[in-house]
Design a protein around this motif. Sequence first.
Motif, short mmCIF file in Angstrom:
data_model
loop_
_atom_site.label_atom_id
_atom_site.label_comp_id
_atom_site.label_asym_id
_atom_site.label_seq_id
_atom_site.Cartn_x
_atom_site.Cartn_y
_atom_site.Cartn_z
N LEU A 26 -5.73 54.50 -91.50
CA LEU A 26 -6.08 54.35 -90.09
C LEU A 26 -5.21 53.30 -89.41
O LEU A 26 -4.54 53.58 -88.41
N HIS A 27 -5.21 52.09 -89.96
CA HIS A 27 -4.44 51.01 -89.34
C HIS A 27 -2.93 51.20 -89.54
O HIS A 27 -2.14 50.75 -88.71
N GLY A 28 -2.56 51.85 -90.63
CA GLY A 28 -1.14 52.11 -90.85
C GLY A 28 -0.55 53.07 -89.83
O GLY A 28 0.65 53.00 -89.51
N ALA A 29 -1.40 53.96 -89.28
CA ALA A 29 -0.91 54.97 -88.34
C ALA A 29 -0.71 54.42 -86.93
O ALA A 29 0.05 54.98 -86.14
N ILE A 30 -1.38 53.30 -86.60
CA ILE A 30 -1.37 52.81 -85.21
C ILE A 30 0.06 52.51 -84.72
O ILE A 30 0.41 52.81 -83.57
N TYR A 32 2.73 53.91 -85.21
CA TYR A 32 3.62 55.07 -85.08
C TYR A 32 3.04 56.16 -84.18
O TYR A 32 3.53 57.28 -84.17
N LYS A 33 2.00 55.81 -83.40
CA LYS A 33 1.40 56.79 -82.51
C LYS A 33 2.31 57.12 -81.34
O LYS A 33 3.05 56.27 -80.84
N GLU A 34 2.24 58.37 -80.90
CA GLU A 34 3.05 58.83 -79.77
C GLU A 34 2.33 58.61 -78.44
O GLU A 34 2.96 58.30 -77.43
N GLY A 35 1.01 58.77 -78.44
CA GLY A 35 0.23 58.67 -77.21
C GLY A 35 -0.23 57.26 -76.91
O GLY A 35 0.54 56.31 -77.03
N TYR A 36 -1.53 57.15 -76.57
CA TYR A 36 -2.08 55.85 -76.19
C TYR A 36 -1.90 54.85 -77.33
O TYR A 36 -2.20 55.14 -78.48
N HIS A 37 -1.39 53.65 -76.97
CA HIS A 37 -1.10 52.64 -77.99
C HIS A 37 -1.78 51.32 -77.64
O HIS A 37 -1.82 50.92 -76.48
N TYR A 38 -2.35 50.68 -78.66
CA TYR A 38 -2.97 49.37 -78.46
C TYR A 38 -1.88 48.34 -78.19
O TYR A 38 -0.97 48.15 -78.99
N GLY A 39 -2.00 47.64 -77.06
CA GLY A 39 -0.94 46.73 -76.63
C GLY A 39 -0.69 45.57 -77.57
O GLY A 39 0.42 45.04 -77.62
N TRP A 41 -0.89 45.57 -80.88
CA TRP A 41 -0.54 45.98 -82.24
C TRP A 41 0.96 46.17 -82.37
O TRP A 41 1.68 46.34 -81.40
N VAL A 42 1.43 46.15 -83.61
CA VAL A 42 2.84 46.44 -83.88
C VAL A 42 3.16 47.85 -83.38
O VAL A 42 2.38 48.79 -83.59
N PHE A 43 4.27 48.01 -82.70
CA PHE A 43 4.71 49.33 -82.26
C PHE A 43 6.13 49.57 -82.75
O PHE A 43 7.02 48.76 -82.51
N ASP A 44 6.34 50.68 -83.46
CA ASP A 44 7.63 50.99 -84.05
C ASP A 44 8.19 52.26 -83.40
O ASP A 44 7.84 53.36 -83.80
N PRO A 45 9.05 52.13 -82.41
CA PRO A 45 9.56 53.32 -81.70
C PRO A 45 10.50 54.18 -82.54
O PRO A 45 10.85 55.28 -82.14
N ALA A 46 10.89 53.69 -83.72
CA ALA A 46 11.82 54.46 -84.56
C ALA A 46 11.14 55.65 -85.21
O ALA A 46 11.82 56.55 -85.71
N ASN A 47 9.82 55.66 -85.23
CA ASN A 47 9.13 56.77 -85.89
C ASN A 47 7.78 56.98 -85.24
O ASN A 47 6.76 56.47 -85.69
N THR A 48 7.76 57.74 -84.14
CA THR A 48 6.50 58.07 -83.49
C THR A 48 6.26 59.58 -83.59
O THR A 48 7.21 60.36 -83.54
N SER A 49 5.01 59.95 -83.74
CA SER A 49 4.68 61.36 -83.89
C SER A 49 3.23 61.58 -83.49
O SER A 49 2.37 60.71 -83.71
N TRP A 50 2.95 62.74 -82.92
CA TRP A 50 1.57 63.08 -82.59
C TRP A 50 0.72 63.23 -83.84
O TRP A 50 -0.52 63.17 -83.75
N PHE A 51 1.34 63.42 -85.00
CA PHE A 51 0.59 63.49 -86.25
C PHE A 51 -0.19 62.21 -86.48
O PHE A 51 -1.36 62.24 -86.91
#
Length: 401
Positions: A26-30, A32-39, A41-51
């Motif tokens: 759950l927390h590992g996926a945050i 790499y989310k494509e949609g709504y993102h928690y401001g 949290w870590v955000f990695d634009p190199a690998n985002t996916s709706w999965f």
Amino acid sequence: MTLTNTGRIHGLDVLRGVAMILGIFLHGAIAYKEGYHYGDWVFDPANTSWFYDWLYLVINSFRMQLFFLLAGFFARLLIVRNGVSDFIMNRLKRVGLPLLFSYFTILPLTLIPYLYTIHSREVADPWPILADFFPRFFTLRERYGFMHLWFLQHLLLFYVVATGAVMFGKYTGADKIVANINSKLAGIKLKAAGFIFIAVLPLTLISILFSTPLPSIWTGFVIPIPQFLYYALFFFLGWILETHRGWFSSFQKGYKLNLAIGTVLSIAVLYYLNTTVFDLTTKVFLPATDMRVILMKLVASFQTLTLVVGSIGWFSITFSNPSAFWKYVADSAYWIYLIHLPLVMTTQLLLLNTGVPGILRFPIVVLVTLFFSFLTYRYLVRYTWIGTMLNGKRSKDAVAA
């Protein structure tokens, strides 16, 4: 669904452990989310996916709900078997002490990558800010909520309410009235579908109280009323189901269909959330009172219940017999949940701006966290006073080895 000679129900024991370990995914996926993102949290634009959006949503939609339902189930079981006094002492040792211990040890470790992420967006070097924060934290002059330890706080409050209700019932004689009602309900053969359709209404009504499109988590010291009621409902449902084991056993029939329905509905909720309820361009949600949001909350409540009921049926059948491996996993799950978040966020941070292929980053986060979680459990926790505090004393027998 019967107790073994060790006092454990193996299928539910494993399910409770797996639900806690799913926190890693759950927390590992945050990040790499494509949609709504928690401001924050870590955000990695190199690998985002709706999965990852779907993975987060589906796990978040049933995992802690299932955990609190099982907590209510086992709470009544322990009170009936051991009495209120023993139950209170047991919960203080297994929940109260770990919360106190983790607050001053694991929580600071969790805050390091979390606060680093926040302040790195403000200044080039966030370490002086962190160095200034932690002395205040340890002297209790500044706090940052419970973070992922929030569920322990909720559990303690639910235990207080439950034991208070039991003691009040014995003192006033109301327990005889409740016993009479239960005896009448015992003749009703409630199946899984009936349970879902009965529970979906109160769950939806409580969900509507949330100002967010879907039930959300606040980890601060003061619990919002909707959040308290939401998880208290699942605790209460677990308590009722322990009283009526026949209803609980009915979850085994048709569990595959419930899991399939819950999975399909999770995809539908994700699509509706990101095409109708949330505007990806303006980053704005529809008002919580909008009928389209209320409709989604109804569907999401139904989805949650089908996944909870389906999971219980699946694990009750598949893991009905004892297994040394799964028993070990269940034993380790408590520690893994406590320690996983700093490992997840630190690994996500370390992978940022590296040459590691984006598609490999989420699997690396999960594997690294699992490896160090199990490693620390085996050598630093299982046979130490920490392990005794969390799960009781463990002996170094051949099966465990």
